[in-house]
Design a protein around this motif. Structure first.
Motif, PDB file in Angstrom:
ATOM      1  N   MET A   1       0.811  -1.221   0.000  1.00  0.00           N
ATOM      2  CA  MET A   1       0.000   0.000   0.000  1.00  0.00           C
ATOM      3  C   MET A   1       0.844   1.270   0.000  1.00  0.00           C
ATOM      4  N   ASP A   2       1.612   1.480   1.074  1.00  0.00           N
ATOM      5  CA  ASP A   2       2.372   2.730   1.206  1.00  0.00           C
ATOM      6  C   ASP A   2       3.426   2.829   0.120  1.00  0.00           C
ATOM      7  N   GLY A   3       3.347   3.881  -0.676  1.00  0.00           N
ATOM      8  CA  GLY A   3       4.312   4.090  -1.740  1.00  0.00           C
ATOM      9  C   GLY A   3       3.992   3.379  -3.032  1.00  0.00           C
ATOM     10  N   VAL A   4       2.940   2.557  -3.034  1.00  0.00           N
ATOM     11  CA  VAL A   4       2.535   1.852  -4.257  1.00  0.00           C
ATOM     12  C   VAL A   4       1.113   2.260  -4.658  1.00  0.00           C
ATOM     13  N   LEU A   5       0.185   2.190  -3.717  1.00  0.00           N
ATOM     14  CA  LEU A   5      -1.176   2.674  -3.946  1.00  0.00           C
ATOM     15  C   LEU A   5      -1.348   4.089  -3.415  1.00  0.00           C
TER      16      LEU A   5
ATOM     17  N   GLU B   1       4.545   7.654   2.021  1.00  0.00           N
ATOM     18  CA  GLU B   1       5.864   7.463   2.622  1.00  0.00           C
ATOM     19  C   GLU B   1       6.381   8.756   3.246  1.00  0.00           C
ATOM     20  N   TYR B   2       6.081   9.892   2.643  1.00  0.00           N
ATOM     21  CA  TYR B   2       6.601  11.151   3.178  1.00  0.00           C
ATOM     22  C   TYR B   2       6.056  11.447   4.566  1.00  0.00           C
ATOM     23  N   THR B   3       4.851  10.943   4.872  1.00  0.00           N
ATOM     24  CA  THR B   3       4.291  11.187   6.201  1.00  0.00           C
ATOM     25  C   THR B   3       5.058  10.405   7.268  1.00  0.00           C
TER      26      THR B   3
ATOM     27  N   MET C   1      11.669   1.404   5.503  1.00  0.00           N
ATOM     28  CA  MET C   1      10.544   1.422   4.571  1.00  0.00           C
ATOM     29  C   MET C   1      10.118  -0.009   4.261  1.00  0.00           C
ATOM     30  N   GLY C   2       8.836  -0.279   4.441  1.00  0.00           N
ATOM     31  CA  GLY C   2       8.313  -1.612   4.189  1.00  0.00           C
ATOM     32  C   GLY C   2       8.199  -2.478   5.430  1.00  0.00           C
TER      33      GLY C   2
END
Length: 216
Positions: free
Chosen positions: A9-13, A17-19, A44-45
């Motif tokens: 989800m994060d960074g793909v949909l 990520e910046y949050t 990350m991830g």
């Protein structure tokens, strides 16, 4: 033949990520640890528990992991309340095209289940995904393959018939450990990670939906 597509989800949909990067960096600065934002890339991830436990041990942070996670979530919610939930460019159209082509779709994310649900609803994508799995629901977080294997099991899919879209080193490593074909998303708006992927894209418009079934 590929019949199942699993998204991180994060960074793909969701362009979120910046949050994480901003909130965690600001929190460490407040504790007197003046780390660059790039220090956070290694996490990350991964799950919030893993990242804060690691930072707590490495930096001798005084508060509990739960307290740091709660503050991070509050800071992130404030950013999202200001900026709104942002979709990664062109991913909404891509998800709809996959659904129309008959692929089974799932999300396998390290984020909280409630956050996965709310973000997909905000972006109008929730109806397209039949299974959402959070890192909270498995024993080991990425780079372990658990979250991808659980998602595939719920979708009644063979891992070798799954394509995963991932944007992080840890996530792509997890996808390959699960025995799945991994397409790395190297978002040009963020620093490039070392992606362990079968192929790498920078824009979802690069993907030919019909050709996805032949990936192996």
């Amino acid at each position: 033949m590929i019949d199942t597509i699993i998204f991180d989800m994060d960074g793909v949909l969701v362009d979120s990520e910046y949050t994480f990067l901003r909130s965690k960096t600001d929190m460490l600065h407040a504790e007197g640890h003046f780390k660059e934002e790039s220090y956070q890339y290694q996490f990350m991830g991964t799950t919030a528990d893993f990242m804060w436990q690691t930072m707590k041990e490495e930096l001798q942070l005084p508060r509990s992991v739960d307290e740091y996670i709660a503050e991070m979530n509050q800071r992130r919610e404030a950013i999202i309340a200001k900026d709104g939930v942002r979709a990664i460019k062109h991913v909404q159209e891509f998800v709809k095209a996959l659904a129309e082509a008959g692929f089974k779709l799932g999300v396998a994310s390290s984020s909280r289940k409630t956050e996965i649900e709310s973000n997909l609803i905000a972006l109008g994508l929730r109806p397209y995904f039949s299974q959402l799995v959070s890192g909270e629901e498995v024993a080991h977080s990425k780079p372990a393959p658990d979250v991808f294997l659980k998602t595939a099991a719920l979708l009644e899919a063979n891992p070798k018939n799954c394509v995963v879209f991932e944007d992080t080193h840890n996530g792509s490593k997890a996808a390959k450990a699960a025995g799945m074909y991994c397409i790395g998303f190297a978002n040009p708006d963020y620093p490039v990670q070392e992606l362990i992927a079968d192929e790498i894209i920078q824009d979802f418009r690069e993907i030919n939906v019909a050709e996805l079934r032949q990936k192996a």
